[in-house]
Design a protein around this motif. Structure first.
Motif, PDB file in Angstrom:
ATOM      1  N   ALA A  31       9.506 -15.469  -0.859  1.00 31.44           N
ATOM      2  CA  ALA A  31       9.829 -16.707  -0.136  1.00 31.44           C
ATOM      3  C   ALA A  31       9.148 -16.719   1.230  1.00 31.44           C
ATOM      4  O   ALA A  31       8.576 -17.744   1.632  1.00 31.44           O
ATOM      5  N   ALA A  32       9.192 -15.602   1.933  1.00 29.27           N
ATOM      6  CA  ALA A  32       8.553 -15.525   3.246  1.00 29.27           C
ATOM      7  C   ALA A  32       7.045 -15.732   3.125  1.00 29.27           C
ATOM      8  O   ALA A  32       6.437 -16.455   3.923  1.00 29.27           O
ATOM      9  N   GLU A  33       6.442 -15.125   2.111  1.00 25.69           N
ATOM     10  CA  GLU A  33       5.006 -15.266   1.900  1.00 25.69           C
ATOM     11  C   GLU A  33       4.620 -16.716   1.598  1.00 25.69           C
ATOM     12  O   GLU A  33       3.586 -17.201   2.038  1.00 25.69           O
ATOM     13  N   LEU A  34       5.484 -17.414   0.820  1.00 22.54           N
ATOM     14  CA  LEU A  34       5.213 -18.804   0.462  1.00 22.54           C
ATOM     15  C   LEU A  34       5.653 -19.785   1.553  1.00 22.54           C
ATOM     16  O   LEU A  34       5.341 -20.980   1.470  1.00 22.54           O
ATOM     17  N   GLY A  35       6.422 -19.302   2.531  1.00 23.01           N
ATOM     18  CA  GLY A  35       6.892 -20.158   3.611  1.00 23.01           C
ATOM     19  C   GLY A  35       7.979 -21.125   3.180  1.00 23.01           C
ATOM     20  O   GLY A  35       8.035 -22.258   3.655  1.00 23.01           O
TER      21      GLY A  35
ATOM     22  N   HIS B 154       9.495 -12.134 -11.379  1.00 27.45           N
ATOM     23  CA  HIS B 154       9.831 -11.501 -12.661  1.00 27.45           C
ATOM     24  C   HIS B 154       8.750 -10.549 -13.161  1.00 27.45           C
ATOM     25  O   HIS B 154       9.057  -9.432 -13.576  1.00 27.45           O
ATOM     26  N   LEU B 155       7.514 -11.007 -13.153  1.00 24.57           N
ATOM     27  CA  LEU B 155       6.457 -10.180 -13.730  1.00 24.57           C
ATOM     28  C   LEU B 155       5.979  -9.089 -12.781  1.00 24.57           C
ATOM     29  O   LEU B 155       5.655  -7.989 -13.212  1.00 24.57           O
ATOM     30  N   ARG B 156       5.943  -9.399 -11.495  1.00 19.99           N
ATOM     31  CA  ARG B 156       5.503  -8.394 -10.516  1.00 19.99           C
ATOM     32  C   ARG B 156       6.684  -7.670  -9.881  1.00 19.99           C
ATOM     33  O   ARG B 156       6.496  -6.702  -9.159  1.00 19.99           O
ATOM     34  N   GLY B 157       7.898  -8.175 -10.101  1.00 20.36           N
ATOM     35  CA  GLY B 157       9.105  -7.510  -9.613  1.00 20.36           C
ATOM     36  C   GLY B 157       9.270  -7.504  -8.114  1.00 20.36           C
ATOM     37  O   GLY B 157       9.915  -6.605  -7.565  1.00 20.36           O
ATOM     38  N   ARG B 158       8.714  -8.465  -7.446  1.00 19.19           N
ATOM     39  CA  ARG B 158       8.817  -8.510  -5.981  1.00 19.19           C
ATOM     40  C   ARG B 158      10.152  -9.111  -5.561  1.00 19.19           C
ATOM     41  O   ARG B 158      10.696  -9.976  -6.233  1.00 19.19           O
ATOM     42  N   PRO B 159      10.694  -8.681  -4.436  1.00 19.37           N
ATOM     43  CA  PRO B 159      11.964  -9.226  -3.941  1.00 19.37           C
ATOM     44  C   PRO B 159      11.824 -10.711  -3.578  1.00 19.37           C
ATOM     45  O   PRO B 159      10.786 -11.144  -3.065  1.00 19.37           O
TER      46      PRO B 159
ATOM     47  N   VAL C  98      14.659 -18.880   0.653  1.00 14.16           N
ATOM     48  CA  VAL C  98      14.962 -18.070  -0.532  1.00 14.16           C
ATOM     49  C   VAL C  98      15.632 -18.932  -1.602  1.00 14.16           C
ATOM     50  O   VAL C  98      15.344 -18.803  -2.797  1.00 14.16           O
ATOM     51  N   GLY C  99      16.521 -19.832  -1.181  1.00 13.31           N
ATOM     52  CA  GLY C  99      17.203 -20.716  -2.139  1.00 13.31           C
ATOM     53  C   GLY C  99      16.225 -21.589  -2.908  1.00 13.31           C
ATOM     54  O   GLY C  99      16.402 -21.835  -4.111  1.00 13.31           O
ATOM     55  N   THR C 100      15.180 -22.046  -2.246  1.00 10.16           N
ATOM     56  CA  THR C 100      14.155 -22.861  -2.917  1.00 10.16           C
ATOM     57  C   THR C 100      13.412 -22.020  -3.943  1.00 10.16           C
ATOM     58  O   THR C 100      13.132 -22.472  -5.060  1.00 10.16           O
ATOM     59  N   LEU C 101      13.106 -20.781  -3.582  1.00 13.18           N
ATOM     60  CA  LEU C 101      12.428 -19.885  -4.521  1.00 13.18           C
ATOM     61  C   LEU C 101      13.314 -19.635  -5.732  1.00 13.18           C
ATOM     62  O   LEU C 101      12.853 -19.689  -6.870  1.00 13.18           O
ATOM     63  N   ARG C 102      14.592 -19.365  -5.497  1.00 15.94           N
ATOM     64  CA  ARG C 102      15.517 -19.118  -6.618  1.00 15.94           C
ATOM     65  C   ARG C 102      15.587 -20.341  -7.529  1.00 15.94           C
ATOM     66  O   ARG C 102      15.631 -20.206  -8.754  1.00 15.94           O
ATOM     67  N   SER C 103      15.579 -21.524  -6.940  1.00 14.78           N
ATOM     68  CA  SER C 103      15.600 -22.756  -7.727  1.00 14.78           C
ATOM     69  C   SER C 103      14.328 -22.887  -8.564  1.00 14.78           C
ATOM     70  O   SER C 103      14.374 -23.254  -9.739  1.00 14.78           O
ATOM     71  N   ARG C 104      13.184 -22.560  -7.956  1.00 11.66           N
ATOM     72  CA  ARG C 104      11.918 -22.618  -8.695  1.00 11.66           C
ATOM     73  C   ARG C 104      11.905 -21.633  -9.852  1.00 11.66           C
ATOM     74  O   ARG C 104      11.395 -21.931 -10.933  1.00 11.66           O
ATOM     75  N   VAL C 105      12.458 -20.453  -9.629  1.00 10.29           N
ATOM     76  CA  VAL C 105      12.535 -19.458 -10.703  1.00 10.29           C
ATOM     77  C   VAL C 105      13.434 -19.981 -11.825  1.00 10.29           C
ATOM     78  O   VAL C 105      13.070 -19.930 -13.001  1.00 10.29           O
ATOM     79  N   PHE C 106      14.599 -20.508 -11.467  1.00  8.92           N
ATOM     80  CA  PHE C 106      15.557 -21.006 -12.460  1.00  8.92           C
ATOM     81  C   PHE C 106      14.923 -22.110 -13.314  1.00  8.92           C
ATOM     82  O   PHE C 106      14.917 -22.039 -14.548  1.00  8.92           O
ATOM     83  N   TYR C 107      14.384 -23.132 -12.650  1.00 13.28           N
ATOM     84  CA  TYR C 107      13.802 -24.250 -13.394  1.00 13.28           C
ATOM     85  C   TYR C 107      12.486 -23.872 -14.060  1.00 13.28           C
ATOM     86  O   TYR C 107      12.132 -24.405 -15.115  1.00 13.28           O
ATOM     87  N   GLY C 108      11.770 -22.923 -13.478  1.00 19.34           N
ATOM     88  CA  GLY C 108      10.556 -22.430 -14.110  1.00 19.34           C
ATOM     89  C   GLY C 108      10.840 -21.711 -15.414  1.00 19.34           C
ATOM     90  O   GLY C 108      10.114 -21.874 -16.397  1.00 19.34           O
ATOM     91  N   LEU C 109      11.922 -20.915 -15.432  1.00 21.90           N
ATOM     92  CA  LEU C 109      12.289 -20.223 -16.671  1.00 21.90           C
ATOM     93  C   LEU C 109      12.708 -21.214 -17.745  1.00 21.90           C
ATOM     94  O   LEU C 109      12.407 -21.034 -18.932  1.00 21.90           O
TER      95      LEU C 109
END
Length: 178
Positions: free
Chosen positions: A146-150, A136-141, A153-164
């Motif tokens: 997700a690839a950088e964090l290993g 959100h803040l850096r606007g990265r895809p 993508v679904g896990t990243l989306r979940s983290r964003v959702f629950y993080g918000l």
């Protein structure tokens, strides 16, 4: 009774100390946002009244006193701007004509918003914070992050959702209307 009087006096001294430390800065913030000295004075008075009433909700472990007071001030300034928007004739009664257009954030309000978001981000878990900051803040895809964090993508989306959701809750705990 003497003990209660001492406690009440200590609380007043704390509010007085907070006012001495942060009152002028809060006034300048409100004045820049509203363009009216009288309205800015009203904002500062309302900030300290709300702070005094909500004193028990302030937790120095969660936010600095300055951040907490500015979060309250941001809400009061928004309320005041809405009041002007509902009653446009009041603009003619002010001593300044440079009131910001309703809904438009000035540089000072954006700075306070940034402080509040930064403080709220400190309150959420590191995985959620990283997901929100990167996407959100850096606007990265999402795929790149997700690839950088290993992680998938679904896990990243979940983290964003629950993080918000956690971020909204943290802001509410700080007394900020998200």
């Amino acid at each position: 009774m003497g003990r209660h009087r001492g406690t009440a006096q200590a609380e007043v001294l704390d509010v007085q100390a907070a006012y001495a430390a942060h009152g002028p800065e809060l006034y300048r913030f409100a004045l820049r946002q509203l363009g009216d000295g009288g309205a800015a004075q009203d904002v500062v008075q309302e900030v300290f009244l709300r702070a005094w009433r909500a004193e028990r909700s302030y937790d120095p472990q969660l936010a600095s006193l300055r951040t907490w007071l500015f979060a309250i001030a941001r809400n009061v300034v928004v309320d005041e701007a809405r009041r002007f928007a509902v009653r446009p004739w009041q603009r003619d009664l002010t001593d300044g004509t440079d009131l910001p257009p309703a809904g438009e954030a000035g540089p000072d309000e954006r700075l306070v918003d940034a402080w509040v978001v930064e403080e709220a981000l400190r309150r959420i878990g590191p995985e959620h914070r990283t997901a929100i900051v990167q996407t959100h803040l850096r606007g990265r895809p999402h795929a790149e992050v997700a690839a950088e964090l290993g992680i998938p993508v679904g896990t990243l989306r979940s983290r964003v959702f629950y993080g918000l959701k956690a971020l909204r809750l943290a802001m509410e705990e700080m007394g900020v209307e998200p």
